[in-house]
Motif scaffolding. Structure first.
Motif, PDB file in Angstrom:
ATOM      1  N   LEU A  44       0.567  -1.083   5.179  1.00 40.55           N
ATOM      2  CA  LEU A  44      -0.465   0.307   5.177  1.00 40.55           C
ATOM      3  C   LEU A  44       0.135   1.528   5.553  1.00 40.55           C
ATOM      4  O   LEU A  44       0.081   2.528   4.910  1.00 40.55           O
ATOM      5  CB  LEU A  44      -1.534  -0.018   6.135  1.00 40.55           C
ATOM      6  CG  LEU A  44      -2.499  -0.976   5.533  1.00 40.55           C
ATOM      7  CD1 LEU A  44      -3.517  -1.218   6.723  1.00 40.55           C
ATOM      8  CD2 LEU A  44      -3.339  -0.387   4.383  1.00 40.55           C
ATOM      9  N   VAL A  45       1.265   1.411   6.670  1.00 39.55           N
ATOM     10  CA  VAL A  45       1.810   2.503   6.888  1.00 39.55           C
ATOM     11  C   VAL A  45       2.738   3.131   5.842  1.00 39.55           C
ATOM     12  O   VAL A  45       2.920   4.264   5.626  1.00 39.55           O
ATOM     13  CB  VAL A  45       2.562   2.267   8.471  1.00 39.55           C
ATOM     14  CG1 VAL A  45       3.501   3.415   8.716  1.00 39.55           C
ATOM     15  CG2 VAL A  45       1.897   2.078   9.436  1.00 39.55           C
ATOM     16  N   ASN A  46       3.297   2.427   5.145  1.00 40.97           N
ATOM     17  CA  ASN A  46       4.290   2.630   3.997  1.00 40.97           C
ATOM     18  C   ASN A  46       3.506   2.695   2.788  1.00 40.97           C
ATOM     19  O   ASN A  46       4.258   3.155   1.759  1.00 40.97           O
ATOM     20  CB  ASN A  46       5.540   1.630   3.960  1.00 40.97           C
ATOM     21  CG  ASN A  46       6.201   1.654   5.210  1.00 40.97           C
ATOM     22  OD1 ASN A  46       6.479   2.505   5.740  1.00 40.97           O
ATOM     23  ND2 ASN A  46       6.585   0.321   5.663  1.00 40.97           N
ATOM     24  N   ALA A  47       2.443   2.260   2.487  1.00 41.74           N
ATOM     25  CA  ALA A  47       1.732   2.588   1.078  1.00 41.74           C
ATOM     26  C   ALA A  47       1.695   3.797   0.687  1.00 41.74           C
ATOM     27  O   ALA A  47       1.285   4.811   1.554  1.00 41.74           O
ATOM     28  CB  ALA A  47       0.275   1.838   1.178  1.00 41.74           C
ATOM     29  N   GLU A  48       1.794   4.086  -0.637  1.00 34.86           N
ATOM     30  CA  GLU A  48       1.828   5.564  -1.214  1.00 34.86           C
ATOM     31  C   GLU A  48       0.210   5.979  -1.078  1.00 34.86           C
ATOM     32  O   GLU A  48      -0.044   7.352  -1.054  1.00 34.86           O
ATOM     33  CB  GLU A  48       2.366   5.727  -2.398  1.00 34.86           C
ATOM     34  CG  GLU A  48       3.641   5.220  -2.624  1.00 34.86           C
ATOM     35  CD  GLU A  48       4.320   5.261  -3.962  1.00 34.86           C
ATOM     36  OE1 GLU A  48       3.515   5.426  -4.885  1.00 34.86           O
ATOM     37  OE2 GLU A  48       5.529   5.317  -4.296  1.00 34.86           O
ATOM     38  N   ASN A  49      -0.858   5.152  -1.257  1.00 37.43           N
ATOM     39  CA  ASN A  49      -2.073   5.617  -1.266  1.00 37.43           C
ATOM     40  C   ASN A  49      -2.722   5.250  -0.062  1.00 37.43           C
ATOM     41  O   ASN A  49      -3.902   5.057   0.072  1.00 37.43           O
ATOM     42  CB  ASN A  49      -2.815   4.820  -2.378  1.00 37.43           C
ATOM     43  CG  ASN A  49      -2.605   3.305  -2.275  1.00 37.43           C
ATOM     44  OD1 ASN A  49      -2.008   2.830  -1.281  1.00 37.43           O
ATOM     45  ND2 ASN A  49      -3.543   2.441  -3.122  1.00 37.43           N
ATOM     46  N   ALA A  50      -2.012   5.291   1.085  1.00 44.49           N
ATOM     47  CA  ALA A  50      -2.587   4.986   2.447  1.00 44.49           C
ATOM     48  C   ALA A  50      -3.062   6.323   2.971  1.00 44.49           C
ATOM     49  O   ALA A  50      -2.607   7.123   3.659  1.00 44.49           O
ATOM     50  CB  ALA A  50      -1.670   4.478   3.372  1.00 44.49           C
ATOM     51  N   ALA A  51      -4.610   6.373   2.567  1.00 48.95           N
ATOM     52  CA  ALA A  51      -5.109   7.795   3.019  1.00 48.95           C
ATOM     53  C   ALA A  51      -6.838   7.494   2.972  1.00 48.95           C
ATOM     54  O   ALA A  51      -7.284   6.304   2.479  1.00 48.95           O
ATOM     55  CB  ALA A  51      -5.113   8.981   1.991  1.00 48.95           C
ATOM     56  N   GLY A  52      -7.554   8.133   3.974  1.00 51.47           N
ATOM     57  CA  GLY A  52      -8.848   7.830   4.168  1.00 51.47           C
ATOM     58  C   GLY A  52      -9.089   6.269   4.812  1.00 51.47           C
ATOM     59  O   GLY A  52      -8.533   6.129   5.653  1.00 51.47           O
TER      60      GLY A  52
END
Length: 317
Positions: A273-281
């Motif tokens: 999750l920390v490194n995911a590009e769409n990790a927002a919201g």
């Protein structure tokens, strides 16, 4: 020459007042406050972690259904399907398998070090065994990926490149020093008089070890098990390297099939999750919900361990 003697009646206790110089009293207060501050660090850090995890989890649950999180059977970030059950079952699967590796090996090693090994052998083997605890966990993960998985495949097991079995084996090996060291300390604390009583009744060394020493040290041994399992639940790098990133719900009809496939525990999911590009919201804030769930599990395990250890604790004079 006269001597003043003060006597008291009605009280058999005598008190002698010891005066401390002002400068020494000030130093003692400073030492006391300094030691108190050091003792409070762990409590403050724990409170800070709980506050951060709780606040982040509440923000996540404000925009995501808690029932969908705790009872959801799919964890797909791209589709915002954030059910924690696949991650939870992956974590529990690794923990159980690593316990099957670490507990028998660690207990056997502790029994040998405590009851069979000479002082010279113990002075060599125990530090050598504890060296395993100093190896970086990413090295364990690399070893599982490069050596353990091909070794299992050579025996005909249908393991993939990333699989639960090899990661669990290495997590179990990693926590062996914790089990063996703490269990050996508990066994060494058993008085020799109990051993001599067993020998006096004609028991063999094996019977004394398994029938007297281990039951007498069961509280410390069980505590070592729980602490080791808590360490296994929180392990990150081994499972992140060797287990893959494909969370799957445990198949109760054929649980062995999950051993040979890729999976993802909660700790590895948090890294992803920390490194995911769409990790927002909500996707990013779900990391706090996972962390809080993991914290509650480990806290409950430690609490149960303390209760059981206190119940079975033996005190010797």
């Amino acid at each position: 020459m006269s001597t003043d003697v003060t006597t008291g009646t009605g009280n058999t206790d005598t008190a002698t007042a010891i005066t401390t110089p002002p400068d020494e009293a000030s130093r003692e207060r400073i030492y006391r406050y300094l030691l108190f501050a050091c003792a409070s660090v762990s409590i403050l850090v724990t409170i800070g972690i709980v506050v951060v995890l709780t606040s982040g989890a509440l923000e996540f649950f404000a925009g995501y259904d808690p029932a969908a999180f705790f009872f959801g059977t799919e964890w797909i970030i791209d589709q915002e399907k954030l059910g924690v059950l696949p991650l939870l079952t992956g974590t529990l699967l690794v923990t159980v398998l690593s316990a099957m590796v670490a507990i028998p090996i660690g207990l056997a090693a502790a029994t040998y070090l405590s009851e069979y090994a000479s002082s010279r052998m113990r002075s060599v083997l125990k530090p050598a065994l504890e060296i395993l605890a100093g190896i970086p966990t990413v090295v364990y993960g690399y070893f599982a990926l490069v050596y353990v998985t091909p070794f299992l495949a050579a025996f005909g097991l249908p393991v993939g490149t990333f699989n639960v079995l090899s990661a669990s084996i290495m997590v179990g090996i990693m926590i062996v020093p914790m089990v063996s060291s703490l269990s050996e300390d508990a066994m060494s604390a058993v008085p020799d008089s109990l051993r001599q009583a067993g020998y006096g009744l004609g028991a063999t060394k094996y019977e004394v070890s398994t029938g007297i020493v281990i039951p007498a040290a069961v509280s410390g041994i069980f505590s070592s098990f729980i602490l080791a399992l808590s360490r296994a639940i929180g392990e990150t790098m081994i499972v992140a390297v060797a287990m893959g990133q494909s969370p799957q719900l445990l198949d109760l009809a054929d649980p062995l099939a999950n051993l040979f496939e890729s999976n993802q525990p909660m700790t590895a999911a948090m890294i992803h999750l920390v490194n995911a590009e769409n990790a927002a919201g909500p996707i990013y804030r779900s990391m706090f919900a996972i962390g809080l769930t993991l914290f509650v599990i480990t806290f409950a395990m430690n609490l149960v361990s303390n209760r059981i250890a206190a119940h079975y604790r033996e005190e010797y004079e």
